[in-house]
Design a protein around this motif. Structure first.
Motif, PDB file in Angstrom:
ATOM      1  N   ALA A 160     -13.185  29.070   1.455  1.00 47.36           N
ATOM      2  CA  ALA A 160     -12.303  28.793   2.587  1.00 47.36           C
ATOM      3  C   ALA A 160     -11.423  27.610   2.202  1.00 47.36           C
ATOM      4  O   ALA A 160     -11.740  26.859   1.280  1.00 47.36           O
ATOM      5  N   GLU A 161     -10.314  27.449   2.899  1.00 50.43           N
ATOM      6  CA  GLU A 161      -9.364  26.389   2.582  1.00 50.43           C
ATOM      7  C   GLU A 161      -9.298  25.363   3.718  1.00 50.43           C
ATOM      8  O   GLU A 161      -9.243  25.715   4.896  1.00 50.43           O
ATOM      9  N   ILE A 162      -9.299  24.105   3.327  1.00 54.62           N
ATOM     10  CA  ILE A 162      -9.114  22.998   4.256  1.00 54.62           C
ATOM     11  C   ILE A 162      -7.763  22.358   3.965  1.00 54.62           C
ATOM     12  O   ILE A 162      -7.395  22.181   2.803  1.00 54.62           O
ATOM     13  N   GLY A 163      -7.020  22.014   4.997  1.00 56.37           N
ATOM     14  CA  GLY A 163      -5.815  21.212   4.849  1.00 56.37           C
ATOM     15  C   GLY A 163      -6.162  19.766   5.155  1.00 56.37           C
ATOM     16  O   GLY A 163      -6.756  19.466   6.195  1.00 56.37           O
ATOM     17  N   PHE A 164      -5.806  18.839   4.260  1.00 55.20           N
ATOM     18  CA  PHE A 164      -6.252  17.455   4.404  1.00 55.20           C
ATOM     19  C   PHE A 164      -5.111  16.507   4.080  1.00 55.20           C
ATOM     20  O   PHE A 164      -4.417  16.664   3.078  1.00 55.20           O
ATOM     21  N   SER A 165      -4.912  15.508   4.942  1.00 52.97           N
ATOM     22  CA  SER A 165      -3.894  14.491   4.682  1.00 52.97           C
ATOM     23  C   SER A 165      -4.354  13.149   5.232  1.00 52.97           C
ATOM     24  O   SER A 165      -5.078  13.089   6.226  1.00 52.97           O
ATOM     25  N   GLY A 192     -23.549  29.483   6.679  1.00 52.96           N
ATOM     26  CA  GLY A 192     -24.008  28.773   5.489  1.00 52.96           C
ATOM     27  C   GLY A 192     -23.299  27.443   5.333  1.00 52.96           C
ATOM     28  O   GLY A 192     -22.559  26.986   6.213  1.00 52.96           O
ATOM     29  N   ILE A 193     -23.517  26.827   4.197  1.00 49.77           N
ATOM     30  CA  ILE A 193     -22.942  25.516   3.893  1.00 49.77           C
ATOM     31  C   ILE A 193     -21.858  25.679   2.842  1.00 49.77           C
ATOM     32  O   ILE A 193     -22.082  26.268   1.779  1.00 49.77           O
ATOM     33  N   TYR A 194     -20.685  25.168   3.141  1.00 49.67           N
ATOM     34  CA  TYR A 194     -19.538  25.227   2.243  1.00 49.67           C
ATOM     35  C   TYR A 194     -19.280  23.831   1.698  1.00 49.67           C
ATOM     36  O   TYR A 194     -19.236  22.859   2.453  1.00 49.67           O
ATOM     37  N   ARG A 195     -19.086  23.741   0.382  1.00 54.86           N
ATOM     38  CA  ARG A 195     -18.861  22.437  -0.247  1.00 54.86           C
ATOM     39  C   ARG A 195     -17.614  22.470  -1.122  1.00 54.86           C
ATOM     40  O   ARG A 195     -17.284  23.495  -1.731  1.00 54.86           O
ATOM     41  N   GLY A 196     -16.949  21.333  -1.173  1.00 52.48           N
ATOM     42  CA  GLY A 196     -15.782  21.182  -2.027  1.00 52.48           C
ATOM     43  C   GLY A 196     -15.418  19.716  -2.115  1.00 52.48           C
ATOM     44  O   GLY A 196     -15.996  18.874  -1.423  1.00 52.48           O
ATOM     45  N   SER A 197     -14.479  19.396  -2.979  1.00 46.14           N
ATOM     46  CA  SER A 197     -14.087  17.998  -3.150  1.00 46.14           C
ATOM     47  C   SER A 197     -12.633  17.903  -3.574  1.00 46.14           C
ATOM     48  O   SER A 197     -12.032  18.884  -4.033  1.00 46.14           O
ATOM     49  N   ILE A 198     -12.088  16.705  -3.399  1.00 41.40           N
ATOM     50  CA  ILE A 198     -10.739  16.409  -3.855  1.00 41.40           C
ATOM     51  C   ILE A 198     -10.749  15.006  -4.441  1.00 41.40           C
ATOM     52  O   ILE A 198     -11.432  14.112  -3.923  1.00 41.40           O
ATOM     53  N   ASN A 199     -10.018  14.827  -5.530  1.00 42.01           N
ATOM     54  CA  ASN A 199      -9.916  13.524  -6.185  1.00 42.01           C
ATOM     55  C   ASN A 199      -8.542  12.912  -5.931  1.00 42.01           C
ATOM     56  O   ASN A 199      -7.517  13.587  -6.067  1.00 42.01           O
ATOM     57  N   TYR A 200      -8.535  11.642  -5.554  1.00 41.04           N
ATOM     58  CA  TYR A 200      -7.303  10.877  -5.413  1.00 41.04           C
ATOM     59  C   TYR A 200      -7.306   9.769  -6.463  1.00 41.04           C
ATOM     60  O   TYR A 200      -8.296   9.058  -6.618  1.00 41.04           O
ATOM     61  N   THR A 201      -6.203   9.619  -7.162  1.00 38.62           N
ATOM     62  CA  THR A 201      -6.092   8.550  -8.150  1.00 38.62           C
ATOM     63  C   THR A 201      -5.766   7.228  -7.452  1.00 38.62           C
ATOM     64  O   THR A 201      -5.124   7.205  -6.395  1.00 38.62           O
ATOM     65  N   VAL A 202      -6.224   6.134  -8.056  1.00 37.70           N
ATOM     66  CA  VAL A 202      -6.007   4.790  -7.505  1.00 37.70           C
ATOM     67  C   VAL A 202      -5.385   3.923  -8.587  1.00 37.70           C
ATOM     68  O   VAL A 202      -5.857   3.904  -9.730  1.00 37.70           O
ATOM     69  N   ILE A 228       0.849  -1.196   0.000  1.00 40.27           N
ATOM     70  CA  ILE A 228       0.000   0.000   0.000  1.00 40.27           C
ATOM     71  C   ILE A 228       0.878   1.237   0.000  1.00 40.27           C
ATOM     72  O   ILE A 228       1.978   1.243   0.552  1.00 40.27           O
ATOM     73  N   LYS A 229       0.412   2.265  -0.644  1.00 43.32           N
ATOM     74  CA  LYS A 229       0.986   3.617  -0.551  1.00 43.32           C
ATOM     75  C   LYS A 229      -0.191   4.589  -0.557  1.00 43.32           C
ATOM     76  O   LYS A 229      -1.087   4.468  -1.396  1.00 43.32           O
ATOM     77  N   VAL A 230      -0.188   5.530   0.376  1.00 41.33           N
ATOM     78  CA  VAL A 230      -1.310   6.459   0.498  1.00 41.33           C
ATOM     79  C   VAL A 230      -0.815   7.890   0.358  1.00 41.33           C
ATOM     80  O   VAL A 230       0.376   8.179   0.563  1.00 41.33           O
ATOM     81  N   PRO A 231      -1.695   8.824   0.021  1.00 40.23           N
ATOM     82  CA  PRO A 231      -1.326  10.249  -0.081  1.00 40.23           C
ATOM     83  C   PRO A 231      -1.219  10.886   1.299  1.00 40.23           C
ATOM     84  O   PRO A 231      -2.163  11.509   1.805  1.00 40.23           O
ATOM     85  N   ALA A 232      -0.043  10.743   1.920  1.00 34.59           N
ATOM     86  CA  ALA A 232       0.140  11.228   3.289  1.00 34.59           C
ATOM     87  C   ALA A 232       0.430  12.723   3.359  1.00 34.59           C
ATOM     88  O   ALA A 232       0.305  13.325   4.426  1.00 34.59           O
ATOM     89  N   GLU A 233       0.819  13.332   2.243  1.00 34.22           N
ATOM     90  CA  GLU A 233       1.150  14.747   2.262  1.00 34.22           C
ATOM     91  C   GLU A 233      -0.124  15.596   2.393  1.00 34.22           C
ATOM     92  O   GLU A 233      -1.204  15.197   1.989  1.00 34.22           O
ATOM     93  N   VAL A 234       0.018  16.798   2.974  1.00 35.61           N
ATOM     94  CA  VAL A 234      -1.123  17.699   3.155  1.00 35.61           C
ATOM     95  C   VAL A 234      -1.495  18.328   1.814  1.00 35.61           C
ATOM     96  O   VAL A 234      -0.633  18.831   1.087  1.00 35.61           O
ATOM     97  N   ARG A 235      -2.783  18.304   1.509  1.00 36.99           N
ATOM     98  CA  ARG A 235      -3.287  18.941   0.292  1.00 36.99           C
ATOM     99  C   ARG A 235      -4.366  19.948   0.662  1.00 36.99           C
ATOM    100  O   ARG A 235      -5.070  19.788   1.654  1.00 36.99           O
ATOM    101  N   SER A 236      -4.474  20.976  -0.159  1.00 35.63           N
ATOM    102  CA  SER A 236      -5.478  22.022   0.081  1.00 35.63           C
ATOM    103  C   SER A 236      -6.758  21.700  -0.665  1.00 35.63           C
ATOM    104  O   SER A 236      -6.734  21.298  -1.823  1.00 35.63           O
TER     105      SER A 236
END
Length: 423
Positions: A126-131, A234-244, A107-115
């Motif tokens: 607004a910005e979220i930091g996600f790892s 209010g409600i804030y929405r966003g998404s991020i795609n990770y390749t597999v 396994i290898k996962v996206p451990a780095e922080v992404r915005s």
């Protein structure tokens, strides 16, 4: 005097959540059917009167994956889990003692922080930091006792033999580390690994494995959200795609083919601010008087220094807001009062706010002069049921003219204080 409020709002925060995956049993090793992999992550900020200084989002993502299957395992470790909804299946046998990590289970996962950018209906972002911080799953094979060709016994022992004393549920190769010891059955090996780096982690079996399936894949994550006190309600929405797939963000090597080549994480942040004011009964009418009342002037001939009145109130605020004046009579950027003869004098309207509310220059608000140009104030924490005040004053030189030139007349005027969270 009138007071008017217009309510809608804003906010900041640091939110940490963990996700991992479940260890359920699914019969058979049939071919995997491709499917979309979409995961929903949600969090809410609503001010808490019992913890006004805690400006954080609360994770509201439904529990799934490892912590849904083993709630006690996660609760004692402070973990929260969510399933990735993907599986992976070997395309050819995993050879015993294979040299290339990519030919076996890895396994290898996206451990780095992404915005991740989230946006509300009015377009504010607004910005979220996600790892990704950990990975867990179930490895399913045919009976481990058949693979190592020994009579039935304890499956933990058999799995340890299969992997050369390093079973997936009991150990992890560097840089991954074991998040907790997991048990095995004759066909399933459950594991939970911490993944501090985006580097492959894998093992080579001592015996050949003809077919292996990664099931119930799930992850842990670290999410850092903005300060909700600086965000609009209010409600804030966003998404991020990770390749597999091979070379992707989630990489299971060259042997294991995944059910989908994209994992989409959909984020929903809800900001539910409070901006509320409570004035005493009869607050809409203010009478200006000199300090000590008019009797000192009438009885002793003392000329008043100024005319004044204070209006106290209580307030609740978790969002930035503006305050400005609307006047029946306006002199420059101040409101005024007028007598029947048409003589106008300005009335200074000043504002005192409780601790925790500050000006745009990050200063406390103590008898701050208001005007027809709105000024913005921001909370450093949730202000809950705290005293505030409006102060109304007519300066000495104006009082002198009123007494000398218009003694006995009555001055009136409407001063409307407008509170607006839509800033």
């Amino acid at each position: 005097m009138k007071v008017f409020e217009s309510t809608r709002s804003r906010g900041r925060v640091l939110a940490r959540c963990f996700l991992s995956s479940g260890l359920a049993v699914l019969a058979g090793l049939c071919a995997i059917q491709a499917q979309a992999a979409t995961v929903d992550i949600s969090a809410v900020f609503s001010p808490d009167p019992n913890n006004p200084h805690v400006n954080t989002f609360k994770n509201t993502t439904p529990n799934s994956g490892l912590c849904s299957t083993f709630p006690a395992f996660c609760s004692v470790r402070g973990l929260y889990s969510i399933s990735l909804r993907i599986e992976a299946l070997t395309q050819y046998p995993i050879l015993a003692n294979h040299a290339n990590i990519r030919d076996g289970a890895m396994i290898k996962v996206p451990a780095e922080v992404r915005s991740v950018q989230v946006t509300n209906a009015s377009g504010e972002t607004a910005e979220i930091g996600f790892s990704i911080t950990a990975f867990s799953a179930t490895h399913r094979t045919r009976s481990v006792f058949d693979l190592i060709d020994v009579p039935a016994g304890h499956p933990n022992v058999a799995n340890s033999i299969l992997w050369g004393g390093l079973p997936w549920g009991g150990s992890a190769p560097a840089p991954c580390t074991r998040g907790g010891a997991m048990n095995s059955s004759s066909i399933d090996a459950d594991y939970f690994w911490l993944t501090p780096m985006a580097v492959p982690c894998g093992k080579s079996p001592v015996y050949e494995i003809d077919t292996l399936r990664i099931r119930n894949a799930s992850v842990s994550y670290l999410m850092t959200t903005p300060d909700p006190l600086g965000m609009e309600s209010g409600i804030y929405r966003g998404s991020i795609n990770y390749t597999v797939g091979p070379g992707g963000d989630f990489d299971f090597g060259d042997n294991l083919a995944a059910t989908d080549n994209i994992v989409t994480l959909d984020f929903t942040l809800s900001v539910e601010h409070t901006l509320k004011f409570q004035f005493p009964a009869g607050y809409g009418s203010v009478v200006l008087n000199p300090a000590g009342g008019w009797q000192q002037w009438l009885n002793n001939g003392r000329r008043p220094q100024k005319l004044m009145a204070d209006q106290g109130f209580k307030m609740w605020a978790s969002t930035r807001f503006s305050v400005g004046l609307q006047c029946e009579y306006t002199l420059s950027d101040q409101c005024a009062i007028k007598n029947p003869a048409g003589h106008e004098v300005p009335v200074e309207t000043l504002l005192t706010l409780p601790y925790g509310l500050r000006t745009a220059a990050n200063q406390p608000v103590d008898r701050l002069l208001l005007s027809t140009s709105p000024q913005v104030f921001s909370p450093s924490h949730y202000v809950d049921n705290r005293p505030a005040a409006l102060h109304f004053e007519v300066a000495r030189d104006q009082v002198t003219r009123m007494i000398d030139e218009h003694s006995g007349s009555t001055y009136k005027g409407n001063v409307t204080v407008v509170w607006n969270s839509e800033v």
